[in-house]
Design a protein around this motif. Structure first.
Motif, PDB file in Angstrom:
ATOM      1  N   PRO A 431       0.807  -1.235   0.000  1.00 10.04           N
ATOM      2  CA  PRO A 431       0.000   0.000   0.000  1.00 10.04           C
ATOM      3  C   PRO A 431       0.834   1.276   0.000  1.00 10.04           C
ATOM      4  O   PRO A 431       0.434   2.275  -0.602  1.00 10.04           O
ATOM      5  CB  PRO A 431      -0.814  -0.123   1.292  1.00 10.04           C
ATOM      6  N   ASN A 432       1.990   1.265   0.669  1.00 10.52           N
ATOM      7  CA  ASN A 432       2.811   2.479   0.724  1.00 10.52           C
ATOM      8  C   ASN A 432       3.829   2.555  -0.403  1.00 10.52           C
ATOM      9  O   ASN A 432       4.738   3.397  -0.376  1.00 10.52           O
ATOM     10  CB  ASN A 432       3.505   2.578   2.094  1.00 10.52           C
ATOM     11  N   ARG A 433       3.691   1.633  -1.352  1.00  6.53           N
ATOM     12  CA  ARG A 433       4.474   1.655  -2.584  1.00  6.53           C
ATOM     13  C   ARG A 433       5.969   1.614  -2.302  1.00  6.53           C
ATOM     14  O   ARG A 433       6.415   0.866  -1.425  1.00  6.53           O
ATOM     15  CB  ARG A 433       4.040   2.846  -3.428  1.00  6.53           C
ATOM     16  N   SER A 434       6.775   2.379  -2.991  1.00  5.58           N
ATOM     17  CA  SER A 434       8.225   2.225  -2.838  1.00  5.58           C
ATOM     18  C   SER A 434       8.814   3.350  -1.986  1.00  5.58           C
ATOM     19  O   SER A 434       8.270   4.454  -1.906  1.00  5.58           O
ATOM     20  CB  SER A 434       8.913   2.190  -4.196  1.00  5.58           C
ATOM     21  N   LEU A 435       9.969   3.054  -1.372  1.00  5.13           N
ATOM     22  CA  LEU A 435      10.608   3.983  -0.453  1.00  5.13           C
ATOM     23  C   LEU A 435      10.936   5.320  -1.118  1.00  5.13           C
ATOM     24  O   LEU A 435      10.757   6.381  -0.508  1.00  5.13           O
ATOM     25  CB  LEU A 435      11.887   3.339   0.103  1.00  5.13           C
ATOM     26  N   ASP A 436      11.413   5.289  -2.354  1.00  2.00           N
ATOM     27  CA  ASP A 436      11.847   6.538  -2.996  1.00  2.00           C
ATOM     28  C   ASP A 436      10.698   7.507  -3.207  1.00  2.00           C
ATOM     29  O   ASP A 436      10.888   8.724  -3.172  1.00  2.00           O
ATOM     30  CB  ASP A 436      12.561   6.249  -4.323  1.00  2.00           C
ATOM     31  N   MET A 437       9.473   6.986  -3.408  1.00  2.00           N
ATOM     32  CA  MET A 437       8.322   7.849  -3.646  1.00  2.00           C
ATOM     33  C   MET A 437       7.928   8.646  -2.404  1.00  2.00           C
ATOM     34  O   MET A 437       7.287   9.690  -2.499  1.00  2.00           O
ATOM     35  CB  MET A 437       7.125   7.019  -4.128  1.00  2.00           C
ATOM     36  N   LEU A 439      10.382   8.987   0.517  1.00  2.00           N
ATOM     37  CA  LEU A 439      11.587   9.574   1.100  1.00  2.00           C
ATOM     38  C   LEU A 439      12.012  10.860   0.406  1.00  2.00           C
ATOM     39  O   LEU A 439      12.443  11.813   1.062  1.00  2.00           O
ATOM     40  CB  LEU A 439      12.725   8.543   1.044  1.00  2.00           C
ATOM     41  N   PHE A 440      11.887  10.906  -0.924  1.00  2.00           N
ATOM     42  CA  PHE A 440      12.393  12.058  -1.671  1.00  2.00           C
ATOM     43  C   PHE A 440      11.298  13.035  -2.072  1.00  2.00           C
ATOM     44  O   PHE A 440      11.507  13.897  -2.911  1.00  2.00           O
ATOM     45  CB  PHE A 440      13.146  11.574  -2.911  1.00  2.00           C
ATOM     46  N   ASP A 441      10.114  12.898  -1.469  1.00  2.00           N
ATOM     47  CA  ASP A 441       9.020  13.830  -1.688  1.00  2.00           C
ATOM     48  C   ASP A 441       8.966  14.794  -0.505  1.00  2.00           C
ATOM     49  O   ASP A 441       8.854  14.365   0.651  1.00  2.00           O
ATOM     50  CB  ASP A 441       7.691  13.073  -1.832  1.00  2.00           C
ATOM     51  N   TRP A 450      11.576   9.204  12.661  1.00 12.01           N
ATOM     52  CA  TRP A 450      12.812   8.454  12.851  1.00 12.01           C
ATOM     53  C   TRP A 450      12.538   6.983  13.194  1.00 12.01           C
ATOM     54  O   TRP A 450      13.263   6.082  12.761  1.00 12.01           O
ATOM     55  CB  TRP A 450      13.682   9.081  13.938  1.00 12.01           C
ATOM     56  N   GLY A 451      11.486   6.712  13.967  1.00 15.28           N
ATOM     57  CA  GLY A 451      11.160   5.328  14.298  1.00 15.28           C
ATOM     58  C   GLY A 451      10.926   4.486  13.055  1.00 15.28           C
ATOM     59  O   GLY A 451      11.409   3.350  12.947  1.00 15.28           O
ATOM     60  N   LYS A 452      10.155   5.041  12.110  1.00 15.81           N
ATOM     61  CA  LYS A 452       9.887   4.303  10.866  1.00 15.81           C
ATOM     62  C   LYS A 452      11.176   4.138  10.053  1.00 15.81           C
ATOM     63  O   LYS A 452      11.423   3.084   9.465  1.00 15.81           O
ATOM     64  CB  LYS A 452       8.830   5.030  10.031  1.00 15.81           C
ATOM     65  N   ARG A 453      11.995   5.168  10.002  1.00 17.86           N
ATOM     66  CA  ARG A 453      13.232   5.086   9.204  1.00 17.86           C
ATOM     67  C   ARG A 453      14.179   4.037   9.776  1.00 17.86           C
ATOM     68  O   ARG A 453      14.789   3.271   9.033  1.00 17.86           O
ATOM     69  CB  ARG A 453      13.916   6.460   9.144  1.00 17.86           C
ATOM     70  N   PHE A 454      14.297   4.023  11.098  1.00 14.66           N
ATOM     71  CA  PHE A 454      15.196   3.038  11.710  1.00 14.66           C
ATOM     72  C   PHE A 454      14.655   1.625  11.498  1.00 14.66           C
ATOM     73  O   PHE A 454      15.422   0.677  11.285  1.00 14.66           O
ATOM     74  CB  PHE A 454      15.367   3.343  13.197  1.00 14.66           C
ATOM     75  N   THR A 551      19.525  11.205   5.639  1.00 10.99           N
ATOM     76  CA  THR A 551      19.607  12.603   5.176  1.00 10.99           C
ATOM     77  C   THR A 551      18.403  13.042   4.359  1.00 10.99           C
ATOM     78  O   THR A 551      18.170  14.248   4.202  1.00 10.99           O
ATOM     79  CB  THR A 551      20.863  12.802   4.316  1.00 10.99           C
ATOM     80  N   GLY A 552      17.648  12.085   3.808  1.00 11.37           N
ATOM     81  CA  GLY A 552      16.535  12.438   2.932  1.00 11.37           C
ATOM     82  C   GLY A 552      16.987  12.955   1.581  1.00 11.37           C
ATOM     83  O   GLY A 552      16.210  13.569   0.856  1.00 11.37           O
ATOM     84  N   ARG A 553      18.257  12.716   1.211  1.00  6.02           N
ATOM     85  CA  ARG A 553      18.816  13.217  -0.051  1.00  6.02           C
ATOM     86  C   ARG A 553      19.131  12.062  -0.985  1.00  6.02           C
ATOM     87  O   ARG A 553      19.592  11.006  -0.544  1.00  6.02           O
ATOM     88  CB  ARG A 553      20.105  14.007   0.204  1.00  6.02           C
ATOM     89  N   ARG A 554      18.919  12.276  -2.273  1.00  4.69           N
ATOM     90  CA  ARG A 554      19.294  11.279  -3.271  1.00  4.69           C
ATOM     91  C   ARG A 554      20.817  11.227  -3.401  1.00  4.69           C
ATOM     92  O   ARG A 554      21.487  12.252  -3.341  1.00  4.69           O
ATOM     93  CB  ARG A 554      18.693  11.611  -4.639  1.00  4.69           C
TER      94      ARG A 554
END
Length: 680
Positions: A431-437, A439-441, A450-454, A551-554
Motif C-alpha cells: 500500500p505504501n508503494r516504494s521507499l523513494d516515492m 523519502l524524496f518527496d 525516525w522510528g519508521k526510518r530506523f 539525510t533524505g537526499r538522493r
C-alpha cells in the motif's frame, strides 16, 4: 578455579556481549563448572539501577505475580508481559525447558528465577538469569523489538578436557542433529539428543537445543547455527558446555541431564581409519585384466556417443531460445512453480483486463498493474510485454529465485502465469508503494519519522542477511536501491526486483561479469569498473541507502556547486568536521536520538568503504545496530560515488581512483536499470 562475575557494572559492559559478537571478537560471560543459576546483570549499561522502594521495584513484583503462572499455562511453556508506564515500565519474558515434567514445575522455576535475579543482581533494572529448567528476563528496555535474534549469552564451560578430535566431531554432529529437530518442532522449538561411541575412551554424549517458541523456523535455525558455530573456538575437548541466550540456547554433557528418552538418537559414532585395499589373488587379477580390456574397448565408444549428444543438445537449444528462456531450469524449479500457477482469465478480471487506470508503473520489461483476486487479496501484477524480448532472462531469474525465498523483509510471490505466451509475475501489493516515492518527496517524507526510518534500515539489513547468509541459496541482489524497497501498510520494508540477482554456489564468494547492469550511485566501484560482484557489492548499496534514509537526499544529487560533491563525500566531509548531524533530514523535527542517528551514519560510511574487505558482512551490520556494547570499526574515506560514466569522458578524480581497463564497460547515464520499476 576462576569464577565469573555474577553482576556486571557498566564499565564491564563488554563482558555480556551479544552471541553473534564472535564476528567482532568481543568477550562472552563464561564459567567453568559453575552451578545454576547463571545470571547476567545489566547487559545493556544504559538500563541503570532502581531503588528499593521505587515504582520500578513494585512493577517487578506485579510482573512476578503473573508471569510464572502465564508461562505454566502456555502449551509452549513460554510467556511475555509488561507492567507499568514509561519510565518505570518493566518488560518480562519467561521460558521453561520443553521437557519440564508439568506446569507446576515450570511455574515454580520461574518464580524462583524472580527471587534469584533479585539476589544475584540487586537493584539492576535489566537482568537475565538461566536455571536448568527455565530462564527469565526482565528489563526497562523493550527487548522484544530485537526480533533479529541478537541476544546476550552466558557460556558454560565444563573444565575436564577429553582431548580427542573424535569426541569434538561427535559433539558437533549431535548438536546439529538436535538443533534440526528443534527447528522442525513448530510448537515448542525444542529437541534433545543422544550419541555414543564404539570404544571405551569416549563417553556417551547428551545434548539439548531450544528456541523461543514464537520465533520462526528460519530465525531459530540461524540463531542455533551461530551459537553452535562457537564449538571449535570455545568448547574444543570439553566434556560439557552450553551457550544460553534469550532467543535460543544449547547444552551438551556426558551424563543425562534431561529426563526421558532423547528425541534424537544417533547411531554410535565410529572413527574409522582409511580403508586399505585387500590383497589381490591370482584369479582376481585375471578377472581384473579381462575387465580392463573390455573397458578399453567400450570407453572410447561411449565418449564419442556422449560428444555427439552434447553437440546435438546445444544446437537444439540454440534453435529455440525463445521457448525455453523463461521456463524453470530443473524439476525442483518446476515443482516450485506448479504450486503458484494462476490462470490468465483470473488476472484479466483482477486488473479489469489490464486497464490503464490500474497501472502502477512501467519499466523496460513491461507494465505493473494493481489487481484484486477473487478472495479479496490485493496484488501487483508484473507483465512482460509480448512484443519485446527484453527482460525474459531477468523474469526467469526472478521467478525461480523468489519462489524459493521466504522472509518477512522480501516481497512475497503470490503466483505466476505463463499462458498464451504471456509471462506474468504476481506479487503481494504494497500500500505504501516504494521507499523513494515517500523519502524524496518534500511533503510525503514527513510520514517517515525516525522510528519508521530506523525500522526500514533494520528490515533491509535483515533481508540482506537472509539472502547472503541464511537462505538455502546464497544470493547477491545486484540492484538494491530505494525504488526496489517496497513498504507495507505498517512501513515494514520488503526487498523486491530480483531480475539481476545471482546465485553463488558452494564456497563461491565473488564472480566477474562483462555485462554491467544496475543503478548508478548504488553500484560498488569494483563492480561498476571491473565487473567484480559479491555480497560486499550489496553491502555498498545498503550503505548508500542508509545515508539516503538518514539525510533524505538522493545519492545522485550535487551538494557543492564548486566541487560537485556527491552524497557519500558530503557526508564524509561533515563527519570529519564533527557536524554530520546537520545533514539529518529537516523533516525529522521530533528530535530523534542523536546516538542512534550517528550509529546509522557510521555504519553507512563503513559499508561504502573503497575496499570490499573493509566493508562488514550483513550479520555484523545487524550486530552493530542491535548492540549497545559493540565498538564500531574506524573509518577511512568512502569510495567515490558513481554518478555518470560516459564515452566522452569520466570524472578526473574517479578515473584516478579506479582507472578504466580494456575490459571495462562504459555506461550511459540514461539507462539507469535493466528493470527500472515505478512503485507497485
Amino acid at each position: 578455579m576462576a569464577k565469573p562475575h555474577r553482576c556486571f557494572s557498566p564499565h564491564l559492559a563488554g563482558v555480556a556481549a551479544t552471541f553473534l559478537i564472535s564476528v567482532l571478537h568481543a568477550p562472552l560471560a563464561a564459567a567453568d563448572d559453575e552451578p545454576p543459576p547463571w545470571p547476567i546483570c545489566g547487559p545493556y549499561p544504559p538500563s541503570g539501577n532502581y531503588t528499593q522502594n521505587s515504582t520500578y521495584r513494585a512493577n517487578i513484583d506485579l510482573l512476578s505475580a503473573t508471569l510464572p503462572r502465564n508461562a505454566s499455562l502456555s502449551p509452549a511453556l513460554y510467556a511475555t508481559g509488561d507492567v507499568g508506564d514509561v519510565p518505570d515500565i518493566v518488560y518480562g519474558q519467561a521460558l521453561c525447558r520443553g521437557d519440564v515434567a508439568n506446569a507446576s514445575a515450570c511455574e515454580a522455576c520461574v518464580a524462583a528465577a524472580f527471587r534469584g535475579a533479585r539476589r544475584a543482581c540487586p537493584l539492576y533494572k535489566d537482568v537475565i538469569i538461566f536455571y536448568d529448567l527455565c530462564q527469565l528476563r526482565f528489563s526497562n528496555r523493550n527487548f522484544f523489538l530485537d526480533d533479529d535474534y541478537l541476544v546476550t549469552t552466558y557460556t558454560l564451560l565444563r573444565s575436564r578436557v577429553v582431548g580427542t578430535p573424535a569426541f569434538d566431531a561427535a559433539v558437533g554432529l549431535l548438536l546439529n542433529a538436535t538443533a534440526d529437530h528443534a527447528v522442525e518442532d513448530s510448537s515448542r522449538r525444542f529437541g534433545t539428543g543422544e550419541e555414543g561411541f564404539d570404544d571405551r575412551r569416549n563417553p556417551k554424549i547428551y545434548a539439548l537445543a531450544q528456541c523461543a517458541p514464537e520465533k520462526t523456523a528460519d530465525v531459530c535455525r540461524s540463531c542455533l547455527n551461530v551459537i553452535i558455530g562457537q564449538l571449535p573456538n570455545s568448547f574444543r575437548g570439553r566434556t560439557g558446555g552450553g551457550m544460553f541466550g534469550v532467543w535460543c540456547n544449547f547444552r551438551y554433557e556426558v551424563y543425562p541431564f534431561f529426563p526421558g528418552r532423547p528425541l534424537v538418537q544417533l547411531p554410535r559414532f565410529v572413527e574409522r581409519p582409511p580403508a586399505s585395499a585387500p590383497p589381490v589373488t591370482g584369479g582376481e587379477e585375471k578377472k581384473r585384466n579381462s575387465a580392463g580390456k573390455v573397458l578399453a574397448i567400450l570407453m572410447p565408444t561411449i565418449a564419442v556417443i556422449l560428444a555427439i549428444a552434447v553437440v546435438y543438445f546445444f544446437c537444439w537449444r540454440k534453435r529455440r531460445p525463445e521457448e525455453d528462456a523463461y521456463l524453470p531450469s530443473t524439476s525442483d524449479d518446476i515443482q516450485h512453480i506448479d504450486s503458484l500457477l494462476l490462470d490468465l482469465a483470473t488476472l484479466r478480471i483482477a486488473t479489469d483486463d489490464f486497464d490503464n487506470s490500474k497501472m502502477l508503473g512501467k519499466g523496460g520489461f513491461g507494465m505493473v498493474y494493481k489487481g484484486v483476486l477473487p478472495d479479496g487479496e490485493e496484488i501487483a501484477v508484473k507483465r512482460l510485454g509480448q512484443t519485446s524480448r527484453q527482460g525474459i532472462g531477468e523474469l526467469k531469474s526472478e521467478l525461480v529465485l523468489v519462489a524459493k525465498l521466504h522472509h518477512k523483509n522480501l516481497v512475497r510471490l503470490v503466483g505466476v502465469c505463463l499462458e498464451e505466451q504471456e509471462k506474468i509475475l504476481v506479487y503481494e501489493y504494497m500500500p505504501n508503494r516504494s521507499l523513494d516515492m515517500i523519502l524524496f518527496d518534500s511533503e510525503k517524507n514527513k510520514e517517515l519519522d525516525w522510528g519508521k526510518r530506523f525500522k526500514i534500515i533494520n528490515g533491509i539489513a535483515r533481508g540482506l542477511q537472509y539472502l547472503h547468509e541464511d537462505s538455502q541459496l546464497k544470493i547477491v541482489h545486484r540492484d538494491l536501491k530505494a525504488s526496489n524497497i517496497l513498504l507495507d501498510v505498517d512501513y515494514n520494508p520488503k526487498i523486491s526486483d530480483f531480475g539481476l540477482a545471482k546465485i553463488f554456489g558452494g564456497d563461491q564468494s565473488e564472480d566477474v561479469t562483462r555485462r554491467i547492469a544496475g543503478t548508478y550511485g548504488y553500484m560498488a566501484p569494483e563492480y561498476a569498473m571491473r565487473g567484480q560482484y559479491s555480497s560486499k557489492s550489496d553491502v555498498f548499496s545498503f550503505g548508500v541507502l542508509v545515508l539516503e534514509i538518514v539525510t533524505g537526499r538522493r545519492n545522485s544529487g550535487s551538494y557543492n556547486t564548486e566541487q560537485d560533491v556527491d552524497l557519500l563525500n558530503l557526508v564524509w566531509e561533515h563527519w570529519t568536521r564533527g557536524n554530520v548531524v546537520e545533514l539529518m533530514d529537516p523533516s525529522l523535527s521530533n528530535h530523534p536520538p542523536v546516538d542512534q542517528v550517528l550509529k546509522c551514519i557510521h555504519v553507512g560510511l563503513l559499508c561504502v568503504q573503497r575496499k570490499p574487505a573493509s566493508r562488514p558482512t550483513m550479520s555484523s551490520v545487524n550486530i552493530m545496530f542491535s548492540s549497545h556494547t559493540v565498538r564500531l570499526p574506524s573509518l577511512s574515506r568512502p569510495a567515490f560515488c558513481i554518478q555518470e560514466v560516459s564515452v566522452s569522458g569520466t570524472s578526473t578524480a574517479y578515473s584516478e581512483a579506479y582507472p578504466l581497463t580494456e575490459n571495462s564497460t562504459v555506461m550511459s547515464s540514461n539507462q539507469v536499470s535493466i528493470t527500472e520499476l515505478s512503485p507497485r
